[in-house]
Design an enzyme around this catalytic site. Structure first.
Site, mmCIF file in Angstrom:
data_model
loop_
_atom_site.group_PDB
_atom_site.id
_atom_site.type_symbol
_atom_site.label_atom_id
_atom_site.label_comp_id
_atom_site.label_asym_id
_atom_site.label_seq_id
_atom_site.Cartn_x
_atom_site.Cartn_y
_atom_site.Cartn_z
ATOM 1 N N ASN B 160 0.800 -1.219 0.000
ATOM 2 C CA ASN B 160 0.000 0.000 0.000
ATOM 3 C C ASN B 160 0.832 1.267 0.000
ATOM 4 O O ASN B 160 0.311 2.350 -0.257
ATOM 5 C CB ASN B 160 -0.947 0.001 1.213
ATOM 6 C CG ASN B 160 -0.221 -0.251 2.505
ATOM 7 O OD1 ASN B 160 0.451 -1.267 2.661
ATOM 8 N ND2 ASN B 160 -0.335 0.679 3.433
ATOM 9 N N ALA B 209 -13.924 -2.532 -0.825
ATOM 10 C CA ALA B 209 -14.643 -1.739 -1.820
ATOM 11 C C ALA B 209 -14.089 -0.336 -1.998
ATOM 12 O O ALA B 209 -14.050 0.181 -3.114
ATOM 13 C CB ALA B 209 -16.127 -1.656 -1.433
ATOM 14 N N HIS B 210 -13.657 0.278 -0.914
ATOM 15 C CA HIS B 210 -13.391 1.721 -1.013
ATOM 16 C C HIS B 210 -12.085 2.056 -1.711
ATOM 17 O O HIS B 210 -11.835 3.224 -2.004
ATOM 18 C CB HIS B 210 -13.473 2.388 0.369
ATOM 19 C CG HIS B 210 -12.311 2.136 1.257
ATOM 20 N ND1 HIS B 210 -11.296 3.033 1.417
ATOM 21 C CD2 HIS B 210 -12.009 1.094 2.043
ATOM 22 C CE1 HIS B 210 -10.412 2.554 2.276
ATOM 23 N NE2 HIS B 210 -10.826 1.378 2.670
ATOM 24 N N CYS B 331 -3.320 4.839 7.530
ATOM 25 C CA CYS B 331 -3.471 4.417 8.918
ATOM 26 C C CYS B 331 -2.314 4.914 9.767
ATOM 27 O O CYS B 331 -2.393 4.941 10.979
ATOM 28 C CB CYS B 331 -3.591 2.903 9.000
ATOM 29 S SG CYS B 331 -5.079 2.306 8.180
#
Lengths: 76, 385
Positions: B160, B209-210, B331
């Site tokens: 990520n 999904a996001h 995060c």
């Protein structure tokens, strides 16, 4: 030419996902075409046929088969 | 304040798509229809319940098709974090009689690494597979860590922060040979890179999904048929007993719609834009470092280490100009510690703190990546050095 109907095996699929999957399959078929659906005994065989009939599909037959049920539907 | 304002309309340049994406208007429309027309509980058997269930099953078919999975193998969750928790905790609990050892990579998202650490606090043994300077796991390192007591190995598909693609197939084959489960967190790569579970011997795959223009609060865990997991939530027994709770019909509908749209997206076009951004930035700032493997990165992510200033200063400077990017994973935002991912790749802490992540989507334009590259170059020059 007689074409054997497609079969949708919903064994083990709980209510109402079984009816929902059957509706999705029927909606993808041509009007008047046939679909054989296998459902479990108990709640599924009680719930699936009326759910499909309410949406305009015709239940042509309902036969027991080794602890399950074989439904024959005509797409409405 | 200098902003991207045109005729009173804000023209925000949103380049933080690895954190989350803008919901597609078609997704929002599908969700609104679901909420207004199909609000019955999708677990009920009356006509309205079946109508809601039909939306759930259509979304399941969409997600399953993208994963090459069978319908019962898709378990809807509240997102990637829950799916990762279910994969690791669920496997550890269900297979406690078979082993007591987990392996994760050094670059996992906290929703995997912290779960693994929590399990280690409860007595499981945890091994960390290192990565090379490009952030890629060496399958040989995983092989050396595998034992007969290893329950599960978790290695993400695409990182990520850097977009580095991991050698999943080799690692999954090693796990299969050893009898360990293989889990991959594919939240970043889902629909962007092929991940066909018919060809990849993965047992558990996390998606959400996001990250693909769907709603927040919805995800799924692929659970290979026949695999035993202990659920995190007990209750009504939805999702074959693996995830009890009333269905989030609108969210799941939006997920299915987002996946269908994403499967038609031209990923190569986004990669071209990413490359354009990096080339423009490198032309303006020759000593910029691009993190991650050159040829095997997700095309939506660019991790760049700049000569100066620190990333937080850059972030705020660009934010004031209406350009939004990240100083690390979302995060980790708000903290000033260097990225654990970048440290694992061998970056010095001060270099990690000068690293920003620019992440693109199918809505990103050439003008936007040019503006971001120019603004970053300007900010570096203004600090001097």
């Amino acid at each position: 030419m007689i074409v054997a109907p497609e079969t949708l095996d919903l064994s083990g699929v709980p209510c109402p996902a079984n009816a929902a999957r059957a509706l999705l399959r029927l909606e993808g078929m041509d009007p008047g075409s046939l679909l054989r659906i296998i459902v479990d005994d108990g709640e599924p065989v009680l719930n699936v046929p009326p759910a499909l009939e309410q949406e305009g599909h015709a239940l042509l037959s309902k036969e027991p088969d080794a602890g399950r049920w074989v439904l024959l539907l005509r797409r409405g | 304040m200098e902003t991207n304002i045109d005729n009173g309309m804000a023209r925000d340049i949103y380049l933080d798509n690895a954190a989350t994406t803008r919901p597609d208007p078609a997704v929002l429309a599908a969700m609104a229809r679901a909420d207004s027309d199909c609000y019955a509980n999708a677990s009920t058997v009356h006509r309205m319940g079946v109508a809601a269930g039909r939306l759930i099953e259509r979304a399941r078919a969409s997600v399953a098709a993208a994963l090459g999975a069978e319908l019962p193998e898709v378990v809807f969750t509240s997102g990637g974090t829950e799916a990762n928790n279910l994969a690791l905790k669920g496997a550890a609990a269900a297979l406690a009689d078979r082993g007591d050892h987990l392996i994760i990579s050094a670059v996992e998202h906290p929703s995997v690494s912290r779960v693994a650490q929590a399990l280690a606090c409860r007595g499981l043994r945890l091994s960390i597979a290192p990565v090379d300077r490009e952030g890629v796991v060496d399958p040989a390192a995983v092989r050396s860590l595998l034992t007969g007591r290893t329950i599960l190995v978790s290695v993400m598909h695409a990182n990520n922060e850097t977009g580095a693609i991991q050698p999943l197939h080799e690692i999954a084959m090693l796990c299969r040979a050893q009898g360990a489960l293989f889990h991959t967190d594919a939240c970043q790569s889902f629909t962007r890179r092929p991940l066909d579970t018919r060809g990849l011997p993965a047992d558990l795959v996390t998606v959400d999904a996001h990250k693909l223009h769907g709603p927040k609060g919805v995800g799924a865990l692929y659970v290979r048929r026949g695999l035993r997991l202990t659920p995190l939530l007990d209750g009504g027994g939805q999702e074959n007993g693996l995830r009890s709770g009333t269905y989030n019909t609108a969210g799941i509908t939006g997920f299915g719609e987002a996946v269908a749209l994403a499967m038609r997206t031209d990923a190569a076009a986004i990669t071209t834009l990413r490359d354009r951004f990096e080339a423009r930035l490198a032309a303006a700032i020759p000593d910029v470092r691009i993190n991650g493997p050159v040829g095997n990165r997700l095309g939506t992510i660019s991790s760049v280490t700049l000569p100066r200033p620190d990333a937080k200063t850059l972030l705020h400077s660009l934010s004031r100009q209406g350009i939004y990017l990240s100083a690390g994973s979302a995060c980790a935002a708000g903290r000033t510690e260097p990225s654990q991912v970048l440290l694992a790749m061998g970056l010095a802490p001060e270099a990690a703190l000068r690293t920003v992540r620019v992440s693109l989507s199918r809505f990103t334009t050439e003008q936007e990546v040019d503006a971001a590259a120019d603004a970053l170059a300007r900010a570096v020059r203004e600090v001097g050095g």
